[in-house]
Scaffold this active site. Structure first.
Site, PDB file in Angstrom:
ATOM      1  N   GLU A 137       0.833  -1.202   0.000  1.00 54.77           N
ATOM      2  CA  GLU A 137       0.000   0.000   0.000  1.00 54.77           C
ATOM      3  C   GLU A 137       0.873   1.259   0.000  1.00 54.77           C
ATOM      4  OE1 GLU A 137      -2.962  -0.261   3.095  1.00 54.77           O
ATOM      5  OE2 GLU A 137      -4.218  -1.526   1.845  1.00 54.77           O
TER       6      GLU A 137
ATOM      7  N   GLU B  26      -6.470  -7.620  -0.712  1.00 55.74           N
ATOM      8  CA  GLU B  26      -6.785  -7.652   0.721  1.00 55.74           C
ATOM      9  C   GLU B  26      -8.235  -7.267   0.921  1.00 55.74           C
ATOM     10  OE1 GLU B  26      -4.568  -5.177   3.388  1.00 55.74           O
ATOM     11  OE2 GLU B  26      -2.671  -5.613   2.407  1.00 55.74           O
TER      12      GLU B  26
END
Ligand code: GAL
Length: 670
Positions: A159, A317
């Site tokens: 991320e 995710e």
């Protein structure tokens, strides 16, 4: 030639089904737990496991010290268990020794606060020192595991930019100046023009004097802020590229990173990233702070598919139940996890991975749910996970099919930044607020939409929705006008087409870029207060915005009946070439918006899914392997639909009845 994306994703699955995977942090557990983990992964059908995401301090615990023993062991165990590996480069959070040795790496906030280690992403993205140390980590990892047969995907960092996208330290300032010199060809006059620096005595005589837009006493320069956003997105992309280049020199295994196409992260312009990804991967969590969390999920999934240019993508995710980083971390209701997953697959995901495998017992995320909850195997959560594995295992034929859509919604991070820049007409106008409202109207009307970048090829779309596309170039505006001339119906909403790429207002009447196409001219904005609504002459209501516009070459379909723009047109239509251009000058209430979109769709010849509405989500994927109808009943009562085929959820002939809360994925008879 590189394999097609769908094939690349398919090879990540354990068997013939869709990919089922997770993040796995074995370093948080005693080695004795690992064999049990592998056994349970096999039981659930987990095919792909992301490891070493936060591995830095484990593999490189001190300066010059490297220890791969634990990683070697876990890789062997997973491999022996037939599980593929999504290998993290391990650079997402520097080990404590690094920031202790080089505190100058630490990121700095806009008020000058230095952010300390102890959380994650404690580094300045522009730091050459950080980049050099990270490069060494990646190099060692790929040299050690680059040829390992279990490694099927490379996961760069994690991320990128989640926390540290905007850094205001001196190193960032220098990097910003370098970026600006390149953007403006070393011509400070060009920067001055772009930022409108004659205003408030901000004129620069040298690039050396320019700084990031840190905290000031007043409003800041919006041009400076916009360029800083662009720069900051590019810096994160540079981090990705540097790692990907090291990997690609040594391996042919696909490389990706996990995007955050979600409501609360806005600093990265992913349209500029996609060319560097071998597979588009996204992280998505239900955001309970929003009014319509699952509407946001559907939008995010459609946008992720847009980033993949329609090809399948990977949900890297998501959570089985509650997260732990919202103020109120609500559990998912019965069947909600499966409905969420079905929505992602319906909208183009060919693989579903969860954060994380086993719920942590320690650390900041110990109350975040996982596939194996704290309660262990004897739990409804685990049984649900195993059941989901079974379902994903039956969906193999869906892989590689494409979502059917003949509507397109235009989305732009640059408009997001510009709409919400400082000194705007109303804080009530948020970019996502407008985009989500438009997307929800389409969904409520049963219309599947692609989400595309301004400038994308628009032929093939009969209906274009252009919500709050505030910043737009001449070329991209012309492409929309051309699509309309060629037969598309476009709905452009307020605050679109107002500024050019330098955030300069297009003068002569709003909305400058679309004035001609729409046949309207607006003289003044008149936004509404929070909670305030106005009536339109057609009996519907609007909120957030009104404006004082006149038609020049359009028909006023409805006008404001009251409020600050009473008497002015609120909804206009202009026939243009073979198509039509509509403008709406307020945010219609949810039902009115749905009806408006349905009317435009039917004019444009776009067919809605029969039976779809606010509670019943219906999307079709199709391709060589058949046609698959996804029906997700979010409502409290059963619905009956006319369908024929085989239901892959119940593994029985489809009946058309979809009980409350149920999902049906029907391989349709042709
Ligand atoms: C993501 C992150 C994971 C984990 C997860 C929790 O932002 O990549 O490491 O923190 O959120 O929801």
């Amino acid at each position: 030639m590189a394999a097609a994306v769908s094939d690349r994703i398919a090879t990540l699955s354990q068997g013939d089904g869709l990919v089922f995977g997770c993040d796995y942090n074995p370093e948080q557990w005693d080695r004795s737990v690992w064999p049990e983990d592998v056994r349970l992964m096999q039981e659930a059908g987990i095919g792909l496991v992301a490891i070493n995401i936060f591995g830095w301090s484990s593999i490189n615990p001190a300066h010059g010290v490297w220890d791969f023993s634990a990683l070697d062991e876990i890789i062997e165990q997973l491999h022996a268990g037939g599980i593929r590996i999504n290998l993290g480069t391990g650079t997402s959070s520097p080990a404590p020794w690094l920031t202790a040795r080089h505190p100058e790496i630490l990121p700095v906030g806009e008020d000058g606060t230095v952010f300390h280690p102890g959380g994650r992403q404690a580094y300045c993205p522009s730091s050459p020192l950080f980049r050099a140390y990270a490069a060494e980590v990646v190099t060692r990892v790929v040299e050690r595991y680059g040829d390992h047969p279990a490694v099927s995907l490379w996961h760069v960092s994690n991320e990128l930019g989640c926390h540290n996208a905007l850094c205001y330290c001196d190193t960032s300032a220098e990097a910003f100046r370098t970026w600006l010199r390149a953007r403006y060809d070393d011509d400070i006059a060009a920067l001055n023009r772009a930022w409108g620096t004659t205003f408030w005595s901000q004129r620069y005589s040298s690039f050396d004097d320019v700084r990031p837009p840190a905290q000031v006493l007043s409003l800041r320069n919006p041009g400076q802020i916009l360029d800083f956003q662009r720069f900051s997105s590019d810096e994160q992309l540079a981090l990705y590229r540097a790692e990907a280049a090291i990997l690609r020199e040594r391996t042919d295994v696909p490389v990706t990173t996990n995007f955050m196409v979600t409501a609360h992260i806005r600093n990265l312009d992913y349209w500029t990233w996609t060319g560097d990804m071998d597979v588009i991967a996204n992280d998505h969590y239900l955001d309970r702070r929003l009014e319509d969390p699952r509407g946001e999920l559907s939008f995010a999934a459609d946008l992720t598919r847009g980033l993949a240019e329609g090809a399948p993508w990977l949900l890297m995710e998501t959570s089985t139940g509650a997260v732990n980083w919202q103020p109120y971390n609500l559990a998912k209701g019965p069947g909600e996890m499966v409905r969420n997953i079905a929505a992602h697959v319906a909208r183009g995901a060919d693989g579903i991975c969860f954060f994380q495998w086993r719920a942590s017992a320690q650390g900041a995320e110990k109350y975040h749910t996982a596939l194996v909850p704290h309660a262990g195997e004897d739990s409804d959560q685990w049984r649900e996970a195993v059941e989901l594995g079974g379902l994903l295992g039956r969906l193999g034929e869906v892989a590689g099919t494409r979502v059917e859509a003949d509507a397109a919604l235009l989305f732009s991070w640059e408009s997001w930044w510009a709409v919400e820049n400082e000194g705007r007409p109303s804080e009530g106008v948020t970019y996502l607020g407008q985009v989500h409202a438009a997307h929800a109207a389409l969904a409520d009307a049963g219309i599947t939409t692609d989400v595309v970048r301004p400038g994308a090829a628009l032929d093939g779309y009969r209906l274009l929705i252009v919500p709050a596309l505030h910043l737009i170039s001449d070329e991209d505006a012309a492409a929309i006008a051309r699509a309309v001339e060629n037969g598309a119906t476009a709905l452009i909403t307020f605050f679109s087409g107002i500024v050019d790429e330098e955030d300069r207002v297009r003068t002569g009447g709003y909305p400058g870029a679309f004035r001609e196409l729409l046949g309207i001219r607006s003289e003044e904005f008149a936004p509404l207060l929070p909670g305030e609504t106005v009536f339109l002459t057609d009996g519907t209501t609007g909120s957030v915005w009104t404006e004082r516009l006149k038609t020049t070459d359009a028909v006023a379909v409805a006008s404001f009946a009251d409020g600050p723009s009473a008497g002015a047109p609120a909804l206009t239509r202009r026939a243009a070439g073979e198509g039509a251009a509509w403008f709406v000058a307020t945010q219609p209430d949810r039902i009115a918006y749905r009806d408006l979109v349905a009317r435009l769709a039917s004019d444009a010849g776009v067919t809605a899914h029969p039976g779809a509405d606010r509670d019943v989500e219906i999307v079709r994927r199709s391709g060589d392997r058949g046609s698959f109808l996804f029906i997700i009943n979010h409502g409290d009562s059963a619905v009956e639909l006319a369908v024929t085929g085989h239901d892959l959820v119940t593994d029985a002939p489809a009946t058309g009845r979809v009980p409350a809360g149920a999902v049906r994925i029907i391989k349709e008879d042709v």
